[in-house]
Design an enzyme around this catalytic site. Structure first.
Site, PDB file in Angstrom:
ATOM      1  N   HIS A 170     -68.360  18.530  10.863  1.00  0.00           N
ATOM      2  CA  HIS A 170     -66.944  18.949  11.579  1.00  0.00           C
ATOM      3  C   HIS A 170     -66.614  17.997  12.685  1.00  0.00           C
ATOM      4  O   HIS A 170     -67.561  17.776  13.405  1.00  0.00           O
ATOM      5  CB  HIS A 170     -67.078  20.255  11.927  1.00  0.00           C
ATOM      6  CG  HIS A 170     -65.810  21.022  12.162  1.00  0.00           C
ATOM      7  ND1 HIS A 170     -65.072  20.697  13.067  1.00  0.00           N
ATOM      8  CD2 HIS A 170     -64.940  21.802  11.572  1.00  0.00           C
ATOM      9  CE1 HIS A 170     -63.769  21.420  12.987  1.00  0.00           C
ATOM     10  NE2 HIS A 170     -63.890  22.082  11.799  1.00  0.00           N
ATOM     11  N   HIS A 171     -65.408  17.722  12.929  1.00  0.00           N
ATOM     12  CA  HIS A 171     -64.939  16.884  13.883  1.00  0.00           C
ATOM     13  C   HIS A 171     -65.460  17.345  15.206  1.00  0.00           C
ATOM     14  O   HIS A 171     -65.084  16.868  16.439  1.00  0.00           O
ATOM     15  CB  HIS A 171     -63.461  16.465  13.867  1.00  0.00           C
ATOM     16  CG  HIS A 171     -63.121  15.058  14.138  1.00  0.00           C
ATOM     17  ND1 HIS A 171     -63.692  14.479  15.195  1.00  0.00           N
ATOM     18  CD2 HIS A 171     -62.294  14.272  13.680  1.00  0.00           C
ATOM     19  CE1 HIS A 171     -63.106  13.194  15.243  1.00  0.00           C
ATOM     20  NE2 HIS A 171     -62.277  12.992  14.160  1.00  0.00           N
ATOM     21  N   ALA A 172     -65.397  18.596  15.339  1.00  0.00           N
ATOM     22  CA  ALA A 172     -65.597  19.441  16.601  1.00  0.00           C
ATOM     23  C   ALA A 172     -67.002  18.989  17.164  1.00  0.00           C
ATOM     24  O   ALA A 172     -67.398  19.105  18.448  1.00  0.00           O
ATOM     25  CB  ALA A 172     -65.326  21.067  16.435  1.00  0.00           C
ATOM     26  N   ASN A 200     -66.943  14.497  21.091  1.00  0.00           N
ATOM     27  CA  ASN A 200     -65.805  13.564  20.855  1.00  0.00           C
ATOM     28  C   ASN A 200     -65.458  12.868  21.989  1.00  0.00           C
ATOM     29  O   ASN A 200     -65.311  13.398  23.040  1.00  0.00           O
ATOM     30  CB  ASN A 200     -64.420  14.456  20.393  1.00  0.00           C
ATOM     31  CG  ASN A 200     -64.537  14.974  19.043  1.00  0.00           C
ATOM     32  OD1 ASN A 200     -64.271  14.111  17.918  1.00  0.00           O
ATOM     33  ND2 ASN A 200     -64.933  15.918  18.821  1.00  0.00           N
TER      34      ASN A 200
END
Length: 477
Positions: A133-135, A325
């Protein structure tokens, strides 16, 4: 106990059944691998990659961003899965399977990753699809995660046992609420720091520059800074007015994906780079522009204006091992309206040089700093509202396109040689239904193309057009 940053949380907030925030890699390996071999490798190496063993813990009532905590029920049987194509499976069958897997949301009750061992591929090859997941991780960090499972030789020496790391167990509710109160108290200070640093550059910040009055306010602030003798005196290169034209791949995306991939010889890209005195990234961006131009012509949909592309830039330092990120998004014109390949390359080169200069001078961390200045509960509502609005109005950008440099030496997984590594990225209502991401590995540039199935059903045409575009540039040398 690590808390999601405001930017990490944004990738949770905008996610819906159609806007899915998975980033992934498709590894093509030489020979067969058994699931037992893979599970053994993952069990050994996952202890070195914290996000693989951590799940999310929400704060009560959504008052603050969630925390990453140790998953006490961590189960590799859940995360490492196995399937097979009808042998002999083709690349297109593999891509169709990956598209189906990539469109599925990850279960937030578990650590946010899955790995699929895919058998039946023609040519005595095995595929490994890994999504996160990009989180939990950005694109460059995701490449580092995948690298943890790869070796520099087929039979590496056993690794020394890693020192035991104290697990991050779930905090008590009272502790989370105390932390939330402290964070809320700090929000105004974060916002003030952002405004002081960014107001002079409002007309240089993607998306924000299009707001009414942004240019007037930022010019006045820059004048005040100069009169007070503050700042370094350097003027940020101007950003031309970029309005994304309508294309068939803009608007609300569907819940379904298409995926295609292609390899381009790195030495041929470098030949073009050297002949024209540009960069590898300039050539890759031009190939993307040329392929998209041809696709738009096929569909009688080529705008007279240049497209607007979002280009992710990593903020990670060389020795930065922090998870989460650390990325910002710059926007640039993508000159698909220019018919000549030589002129298109020069236009792309000039546009990329402009955003690089801006990236070096403007506040690159503006998005993260602004997010940190907003209360978490309001940020979640704002993210969802913004995506809903964008889906129904004019898009800020037409597509995402990026180029990630990778290792130029052969790598191995479970003793099998890695033949290619294709990125599989994100599409959303706001960023458009097309994403072209390139990753260089061992003399090849591996390009992964993700698209909304209803917007770009013929995604494999784009893969072929990338190859044609490289031949077209080579013919000019």
């Amino acid at each position: 106990m690590r808390q999601l940053s405001a930017l990490d949380a944004q990738f949770l907030n905008f996610e819906t059944d159609t806007n899915v925030a998975n980033v992934a890699g498709l590894s093509i390996l030489e020979g067969e691998i058994s699931r037992d071999e893979l599970v053994s490798l993952v069990r050994q190496r996952s202890a070195m990659v914290a996000p693989l063993r951590q799940r999310m813990l929400p704060v009560p009532f959504g008052l603050d961003h969630p925390y990453w905590v140790q998953d006490e029920a961590f189960d590799l049987d859940y995360h490492v899965r196995e399937l097979a194509l009808p042998a002999p499976g083709s690349d297109r069958q593999l891509a169709a399977q990956v598209a189906r897997l990539h469109a599925r949301r990850l279960d937030r009750r578990h650590p946010l990753w899955e790995m699929y061992l895919i058998h039946g591929l023609a040519g005595d090859r095995t595929a490994l699809y890994t999504k996160l997941h990009h989180a939990a991780i950005d694109g460059l960090g995701g490449a580092d995660v995948l690298a943890a499972f790869m070796d520099l030789e087929p039979n590496p020496k056993p690794q020394a046992r890693e020192p035991d790391v104290e697990p991050d167990f779930a905090p008590e509710t009272a502790e989370m609420l105390v932390r939330t109160a402290a964070r809320l108290a700090a929000n105004p200070a974060h916002l003030v720091r952002f405004l002081a640093a960014a107001v002079p550059y409002l007309d240089q910040i993607p998306f924000v520059s299009g707001l009414p009055g942004a240019g007037t306010v930022s010019r006045a602030a820059r004048g005040l800074v100069r009169r007070l003798g503050l700042g370094d005196g350097q003027e940020v290169p101007g950003l031309p007015k970029l309005a994304a034209p309508r294309t068939p791949f803009n608007g609300p995306v569907s819940a379904h994906r298409r995926f295609a991939f292609v390899e381009l010889p790195l030495d041929e890209v470098k030949q073009v780079k050297n002949a024209f005195g540009v960069t590898v990234n300039d050539v890759v961006m031009t190939l993307g522009a040329s392929a998209v131009r041809r696709w738009l012509i096929d569909h009688d949909a080529l705008p007279e204006e240049p497209l607007v592309a979002g280009v992710p830039f990593s903020l990670r330092g060389v020795d930065d091992t922090e998870h989460g990120n650390q990325v910002t998004l710059m926007i640039t014109s993508l000159d698909t309206q220019i018919p000549g390949p030589r002129e298109r390359l020069w236009a792309v080169h000039e546009a990329m040089q402009r955003i690089k200069d801006r990236f070096n001078l403007a506040p690159a961390r503006w998005l993260r700093h602004l997010s940190e200045g907003m209360p978490a509960a309001l940020t979640g509502l704002a993210d969802r509202a913004a995506f809903g609005l964008v889906a129904q109005t004019a898009p800020p950008i037409n597509l995402l396109i990026s180029n990630i440099p990778g290792p130029q030496i052969p790598l191995y997984v479970c003793g099998r040689r890695l033949l290619a590594q294709y990125p599989v990225s994100v599409i959303t209502d706001a960023s458009g239904g097309l994403n072209i991401t390139a990753f260089s590995y061992n003399g090849q540039i591996s390009v992964g193309i993700v698209a909304c199935r209803t917007m770009v059903p013929d995604v494999w045409n784009l893969a072929g057009y990338l190859q044609d575009a490289l031949e077209e540039l080579k013919s000019l040398i």
